[in-house]
Design a protein around this motif. Structure first.
Motif, PDB file in Angstrom:
ATOM      1  N   GLU A 144      13.752  -0.986  18.422  1.00 31.11           N
ATOM      2  CA  GLU A 144      12.965  -2.183  18.183  1.00 31.11           C
ATOM      3  C   GLU A 144      11.754  -1.856  17.309  1.00 31.11           C
ATOM      4  N   GLU A 145      11.189  -2.920  16.724  1.00 31.46           N
ATOM      5  CA  GLU A 145      10.126  -2.756  15.729  1.00 31.46           C
ATOM      6  C   GLU A 145       8.964  -1.917  16.253  1.00 31.46           C
ATOM      7  N   LYS A 146       8.537  -2.148  17.501  1.00 36.26           N
ATOM      8  CA  LYS A 146       7.352  -1.479  18.021  1.00 36.26           C
ATOM      9  C   LYS A 146       7.642  -0.117  18.644  1.00 36.26           C
ATOM     10  N   SER A 147       8.918   0.302  18.579  1.00 30.54           N
ATOM     11  CA  SER A 147       9.290   1.580  19.192  1.00 30.54           C
ATOM     12  C   SER A 147       9.320   2.734  18.203  1.00 30.54           C
ATOM     13  N   GLY A 148       9.502   2.427  16.906  1.00 27.40           N
ATOM     14  CA  GLY A 148       9.720   3.477  15.920  1.00 27.40           C
ATOM     15  C   GLY A 148       8.600   4.477  15.822  1.00 27.40           C
ATOM     16  N   VAL A 149       7.360   3.987  15.763  1.00 30.60           N
ATOM     17  CA  VAL A 149       6.195   4.871  15.629  1.00 30.60           C
ATOM     18  C   VAL A 149       6.103   5.810  16.826  1.00 30.60           C
ATOM     19  N   VAL A 150       6.346   5.265  18.017  1.00 30.13           N
ATOM     20  CA  VAL A 150       6.262   6.069  19.238  1.00 30.13           C
ATOM     21  C   VAL A 150       7.337   7.151  19.243  1.00 30.13           C
ATOM     22  N   ILE A 151       8.559   6.780  18.849  1.00 30.01           N
ATOM     23  CA  ILE A 151       9.672   7.734  18.834  1.00 30.01           C
ATOM     24  C   ILE A 151       9.422   8.849  17.825  1.00 30.01           C
ATOM     25  N   GLN A 152       8.985   8.493  16.610  1.00 29.32           N
ATOM     26  CA  GLN A 152       8.717   9.519  15.592  1.00 29.32           C
ATOM     27  C   GLN A 152       7.624  10.476  16.054  1.00 29.32           C
ATOM     28  N   SER A 153       6.550   9.926  16.629  1.00 27.17           N
ATOM     29  CA  SER A 153       5.444  10.767  17.094  1.00 27.17           C
ATOM     30  C   SER A 153       5.894  11.715  18.197  1.00 27.17           C
ATOM     31  N   ALA A 154       6.734  11.204  19.108  1.00 28.10           N
ATOM     32  CA  ALA A 154       7.216  12.037  20.224  1.00 28.10           C
ATOM     33  C   ALA A 154       8.096  13.173  19.715  1.00 28.10           C
ATOM     34  N   ILE A 155       8.973  12.879  18.753  1.00 31.08           N
ATOM     35  CA  ILE A 155       9.868  13.911  18.204  1.00 31.08           C
ATOM     36  C   ILE A 155       9.063  14.980  17.475  1.00 31.08           C
ATOM     37  N   ASN A 156       8.100  14.566  16.648  1.00 32.72           N
ATOM     38  CA  ASN A 156       7.282  15.528  15.902  1.00 32.72           C
ATOM     39  C   ASN A 156       6.442  16.399  16.831  1.00 32.72           C
ATOM     40  N   SER A 157       6.030  15.830  17.968  1.00 33.65           N
ATOM     41  CA  SER A 157       5.204  16.596  18.916  1.00 33.65           C
ATOM     42  C   SER A 157       6.047  17.537  19.771  1.00 33.65           C
ATOM     43  N   HIS A 158       7.287  17.121  20.071  1.00 29.93           N
ATOM     44  CA  HIS A 158       8.099  17.878  21.029  1.00 29.93           C
ATOM     45  C   HIS A 158       8.841  19.047  20.388  1.00 29.93           C
ATOM     46  N   ILE A 209       0.853  -1.191   0.000  1.00 31.80           N
ATOM     47  CA  ILE A 209       0.000   0.000   0.000  1.00 31.80           C
ATOM     48  C   ILE A 209       0.885   1.234   0.000  1.00 31.80           C
ATOM     49  N   GLN A 210       0.689   2.104  -0.971  1.00 28.60           N
ATOM     50  CA  GLN A 210       1.444   3.358  -1.040  1.00 28.60           C
ATOM     51  C   GLN A 210       0.473   4.525  -1.015  1.00 28.60           C
ATOM     52  N   MET A 211       0.746   5.462  -0.110  1.00 28.64           N
ATOM     53  CA  MET A 211      -0.099   6.649   0.028  1.00 28.64           C
ATOM     54  C   MET A 211       0.790   7.883   0.071  1.00 28.64           C
ATOM     55  N   PRO A 212       1.174   8.402  -1.092  1.00 26.81           N
ATOM     56  CA  PRO A 212       2.015   9.600  -1.105  1.00 26.81           C
ATOM     57  C   PRO A 212       1.241  10.833  -0.691  1.00 26.81           C
ATOM     58  N   GLY A 213       1.972  11.777  -0.092  1.00 22.78           N
ATOM     59  CA  GLY A 213       1.388  13.079   0.191  1.00 22.78           C
ATOM     60  C   GLY A 213       0.546  13.177   1.438  1.00 22.78           C
ATOM     61  N   ILE A 214       0.369  12.088   2.217  1.00 23.51           N
ATOM     62  CA  ILE A 214      -0.443  12.205   3.424  1.00 23.51           C
ATOM     63  C   ILE A 214       0.390  12.823   4.544  1.00 23.51           C
ATOM     64  N   THR A 215      -0.279  13.482   5.467  1.00 25.55           N
ATOM     65  CA  THR A 215       0.407  14.212   6.532  1.00 25.55           C
ATOM     66  C   THR A 215       0.797  13.269   7.659  1.00 25.55           C
ATOM     67  N   ASP A 216       1.664  13.786   8.556  1.00 28.01           N
ATOM     68  CA  ASP A 216       2.080  12.993   9.707  1.00 28.01           C
ATOM     69  C   ASP A 216       0.880  12.606  10.574  1.00 28.01           C
ATOM     70  N   GLU A 217      -0.092  13.518  10.685  1.00 27.87           N
ATOM     71  CA  GLU A 217      -1.269  13.257  11.505  1.00 27.87           C
ATOM     72  C   GLU A 217      -2.129  12.143  10.918  1.00 27.87           C
ATOM     73  N   GLU A 218      -2.161  12.049   9.584  1.00 28.66           N
ATOM     74  CA  GLU A 218      -2.977  11.033   8.929  1.00 28.66           C
ATOM     75  C   GLU A 218      -2.358   9.641   8.992  1.00 28.66           C
ATOM     76  N   ILE A 219      -1.045   9.578   9.128  1.00 31.84           N
ATOM     77  CA  ILE A 219      -0.357   8.293   9.046  1.00 31.84           C
ATOM     78  C   ILE A 219      -0.811   7.341  10.144  1.00 31.84           C
ATOM     79  N   LYS A 220      -0.969   7.840  11.383  1.00 32.75           N
ATOM     80  CA  LYS A 220      -1.399   6.969  12.487  1.00 32.75           C
ATOM     81  C   LYS A 220      -2.788   6.407  12.213  1.00 32.75           C
ATOM     82  N   GLY A 221      -3.680   7.263  11.689  1.00 31.35           N
ATOM     83  CA  GLY A 221      -5.025   6.787  11.374  1.00 31.35           C
ATOM     84  C   GLY A 221      -5.008   5.715  10.296  1.00 31.35           C
ATOM     85  N   VAL A 222      -4.134   5.889   9.303  1.00 31.07           N
ATOM     86  CA  VAL A 222      -4.006   4.889   8.235  1.00 31.07           C
ATOM     87  C   VAL A 222      -3.522   3.573   8.824  1.00 31.07           C
ATOM     88  N   ARG A 223      -2.533   3.651   9.691  1.00 31.72           N
ATOM     89  CA  ARG A 223      -1.979   2.449  10.316  1.00 31.72           C
ATOM     90  C   ARG A 223      -3.054   1.694  11.095  1.00 31.72           C
TER      91      ARG A 223
END
Length: 806
Positions: free
Chosen positions: A576-590, A118-132
């Motif tokens: 680790e595999e399950k940490s990446g999403v959390v780390i990216q979200s924290a950096i973008n928010s902080h 599945i490829q979804m170009p152009g979606i925002t950071d906020e939309e990515i979590k919802g897609v996941r």
């Protein structure tokens, strides 16, 4: 460009190419070649400008997911194999879920028997979590009766130490029901242990609003409407639990016996749905997935990070072109300008072809374009070195040019075909972003041959015919004498064995840490900071250590790597595999846009990692076998054996040296190794081609003396092409982002090793094999030449017999 015009232009180019190759009339060749070059260049530039380049996820921002469908279950509970129809049904449902209004640029392709890309170009950071979340949500709807004495029965079960009530199970609410004072009234209910009506009978679900707020309205099909009314008639004035994905959303009382095929779901916990929650639930219930999905790999890039990569790519390409231009002007002067004109047209053809055929430009693809700039000059250097030799032999410029192009063609063709073999294998086995590199490499190889063999030749035809140039001056970097290079071969072979041992020892010492997330699974978050900004590791630790993984576990281990490129700091966080999403979200928010320019994330599951590791081994094995078979067709066995052992030497050394310099091996390294295989054999073929030519001339002397002479004749070309290929890679090393650095380092090491092995490893091995086996290379080469002449005479005789003019 419309299809009719494209067809006409393509047919015209093909026709002119055939005439150019087939004609022996100099003037015709010059004019046809000029028209061919002009039409090809104009159409390529026009196509690239009008159609534009299709950018990959990593350049325009967006997400790519590789998902796997889990088997559904038969009525008896046994697993049901995933079929192609299940995959197509899942694609159709995901299309409706992820792109309900049809406004998004969404692409989904089956992969294998049970996967979807599945490829979804152009979606925002906020939309990515919802897609996941949407991808992994099954949305299994069912209706179950609630026990009339649910609360008291649950208390009894608790008092009995958890002994269950036969035929009933405890199920939690998605949101506990709370009183106005905040007291939790109900967390769960006692419901039937099997669904009494399945969600498959729901024909439509949509959001509706009344005085109580947002709700989800359900419409049953005819069979479902009858089943629901039958159930309501029997359990009139009792509660019915509406369950989505094993959680109770609401448990309304059946206050009527005839619902007329409709029902409503209100938000759990008495707080109601928000508009977005109601819309999302309605979409999921309208499109339930029969097979649960698991995300095996994910790659998400912010648009700012992608734009930063594009900007870097432009400057890297321009810098590489300037360095190459200066180098060619210094060595070949006016002839260097001709080579650069051919190179520019080569790049135009490359981008025009990618635009015309809809190929996607990715970040590794940019690296492929930069590499093409360096490798494209190789053919020109080979021709120019031949040209210098022919002019030193007393020939006129025109005669020297004809001889140079004719003698260089064999080596150019063989070297490009072997590199093309590697590129094709890389294209077949790779996926996602690395495939973009394979595409640019293949097109670049073909367009570079056009640039060197047609563009430069046509320009020289005009220059010579109009008496604009009578002699070409070049800068000699190697004296014209024969060195006894082969006498030092044992020392270099011992040195190679030592370095190979160090390479293997480094990988053995580091073990699993030698391999990146592509092979062992995990996540990598790349962060690009604004120029002049920096974030100390301590700040990252302060932000990340208190966090939890997506599954609620501790964040555990992560590693921070830094690199400065183009005035900005690039930071890679491996975890680790399950940490990446959390780390990216924290950096973008902080950190806001004043500090962080953009982020990207790549997550690879262990299943994909294992498969990539196996594919990589098979790809390398297939490439080496294919190259060896091609060399067996074109050269004697001793030459093919020496070339393939030298190739093994290069390919085996590079991974360990990359690990020694702090890199983790990834799928990009596999692409780099296949490229190195092509480049290394390219160098070796040029040396071997000259050895065979020296033998065929019959200059006399021993085999060692003839091989030394041939090596020294090509030494200037070998030492010139190395820097032209290295210069763009060194630019990538210092200016590229982490993904480009991953590619540039192994290529840089590989180019150095390839140059070294073609001189000090491949040729000595050929001589050693000939001595050990008693093979007469001179006799084999001369016999092959005689057989080739006989074949040519037979073709000529057949043509004469058929009345053709030869």
């Amino acid at each position: 460009m419309n299809p009719f015009a494209t067809f006409l232009v393509g047919a015209s180019i093909l026709l002119m190419l055939l005439v150019y190759i087939g004609t022996a009339v100099h003037k015709t060749k010059r004019w046809i070649g000029t028209l061919l070059v002009a039409l090809t260049a104009f159409s390529a530039i026009y196509t690239a400008n009008t159609m534009g380049l299709k950018l990959g996820i990593d350049l325009q921002g967006g997400s790519e997911f590789i998902v796997q469908l889990a088997p559904s279950k038969n009525d008896d509970g046994t697993p049901k194999l995933v079929t192609s129809s299940d995959v197509q049904q899942a694609i159709a449902i995901l299309e409706k879920r992820l792109n309900p209004d049809g406004q998004k640029d969404l692409s989904m392709q089956p992969e294998g028997t049970d996967r979807i890309v599945i490829q979804m170009p152009g979606i925002t950071d906020e939309e990515i979590k919802g897609v996941r979340d949407t991808i992994q949500t099954v949305a299994h709807l069912e209706f179950r009766r609630v026990h009339p004495d649910s609360a008291s029965k649950l208390e009894q079960i608790k008092a009995r130490g958890g002994i269950k009530e036969p035929g009933w199970i405890e199920m939690e609410y998605s949101n506990p029901i709370t009183a106005k004072d905040g007291t939790v009234l109900t967390k769960s209910e006692l419901v039937r242990d099997a669904a009494e009506i399945e969600g498959k009978y729901v024909s439509k679900a949509f959001r509706t609003v009344d005085a109580e707020g947002n709700k989800v309205a359900l419409q049953f099909d005819s069979e479902g409407a009858k089943l629901f009314d039958d159930l309501a008639a029997v359990h009139y004035m009792h509660s019915m639990a509406i369950i989505v994905d094993n959680h109770i959303h609401s448990a309304p009382v059946l206050k009527t016996k005839n619902f007329g095929g409709t029902a409503e779901i209100s938000g759990g916990g008495g707080k109601g749905f928000s508009q977005q929650e109601a819309d999302t639930l309605a979409t999921l219930l309208s499109n339930p997935l029969q097979n649960p999905m698991k995300i095996l790999a994910e790659s998400s890039v912010s648009s700012a990070y992608g734009q930063s990569s594009i900007d870097q790519g432009k400057w890297i390409g321009i810098t590489a072109l300037i360095i190459t231009t200066c180098f060619m002007l210094f060595i070949y002067r006016l002839a260097g300008i001709v080579a650069i004109v051919g190179l520019v047209i080569n790049i135009a053809i490359l981008f025009g072809s990618m635009a015309l055929f809809g190929f996607t430009l990715t970040m590794p693809g940019i690296a492929g374009v930069v590499l093409t700039i360096g490798m494209a000059v190789d053919a020109n250097v080979l021709i120019y070195e031949r040209l210098r030799e022919e002019m030193e032999a007393g020939k006129t410029l025109g005669a020297a040019l004809e001889a140079a192009f004719e003698k260089a063609f064999s080596a150019i063709a063989d070297s490009n075909i072997t590199t093309l073999i590697s590129a094709v294998i890389l294209f077949v086995i790779s996926g996602g972003l690395v495939k973009g590199f394979a595409v640019t490499l293949m097109i670049g190889l073909l367009s570079s041959m056009v640039g060197a063999l047609i563009v430069t030749r046509v320009i020289f035809m005009w220059v010579v015919d109009k008496n604009l140039l009578h002699k070409i001056h070049t800068t000699r970097i190697i004296p014209d004498k024969v060195f006894d290079i082969l006498s030092s071969a044992p020392k270099f072979i011992i040195a190679s064995l030592v370095v190979t041992a160090i390479s293997f020892g480094t990988i053995a010492y580091k073990g699993a840490a030698s391999f990146g997330i592509d092979f062992r699974g995990g996540s990598r978050v790349d962060v690009t900071l604004k120029p002049g900004k920096d974030i100390p590791d301590a700040e990252f630790d302060k932000l990340l250590k208190p966090l939890k993984q997506a599954d609620g576990g501790d964040l555990k281990t992560y590693y921070i790597q830094r690199k400065s490129a183009g005035g900005a700091v690039n930071i890679s966080i491996r975890c680790e595999e399950k940490s990446g999403v959390v780390i990216q979200s924290a950096i973008n928010s902080h950190w806001n846009n004043d500090t962080v320019l953009g982020t990207s994330i790549a997550t690879v599951g262990s299943v994909i990692g294992d498969e990539l590791a196996k594919q990589s081994v098979w790809a390398m094995f297939a490439a080496l076998i294919a190259i060896f078979l091609y060399l067996m067709m074109r050269y004697e066995f001793a030459f093919a054996l020496g070339a393939i052992i030298a190739l093994f030497h290069d390919v085996l050394m590079v991974p360990g040296l990359c690990v020694l310099f702090g890199q983790e091996l990834s799928i990009i390294h596999v692409g780099a190794l296949l490229t190195i295989a092509g480049y290394s054999i390219n160098d070796t073929i040029v040396v071997f081609d000259r050895i065979r030519e020296t033998i065929q001339k019959g200059t006399g002397g021993s085999m060692r003396e003839m091989m030394n002479e041939a090596i020294c004749k090509t030494l200037s070309r070998t030492l010139l092409t190395g820097p032209t290929a290295l210069a763009p890679m060194i630019v990538l090393l210092f200016l590229g982002n982490p993904a480009m650095l991953e590619f540039a380092m192994p290529i840089t090491i590989g180019v150095l090793l390839g140059t070294y092995s073609s001189i000090f490893i491949a040729s000595p091995l050929v001589l050693w094999y000939a001595k050990k086996t008693g093979t007469s290379l001179k006799r084999q080469v001369l016999d092959a030449q005689i057989e080739q002449m006989k074949a040519q005479q037979a073709v000529a005789a057949a043509a004469v017999a058929s009345g053709s003019k030869v």
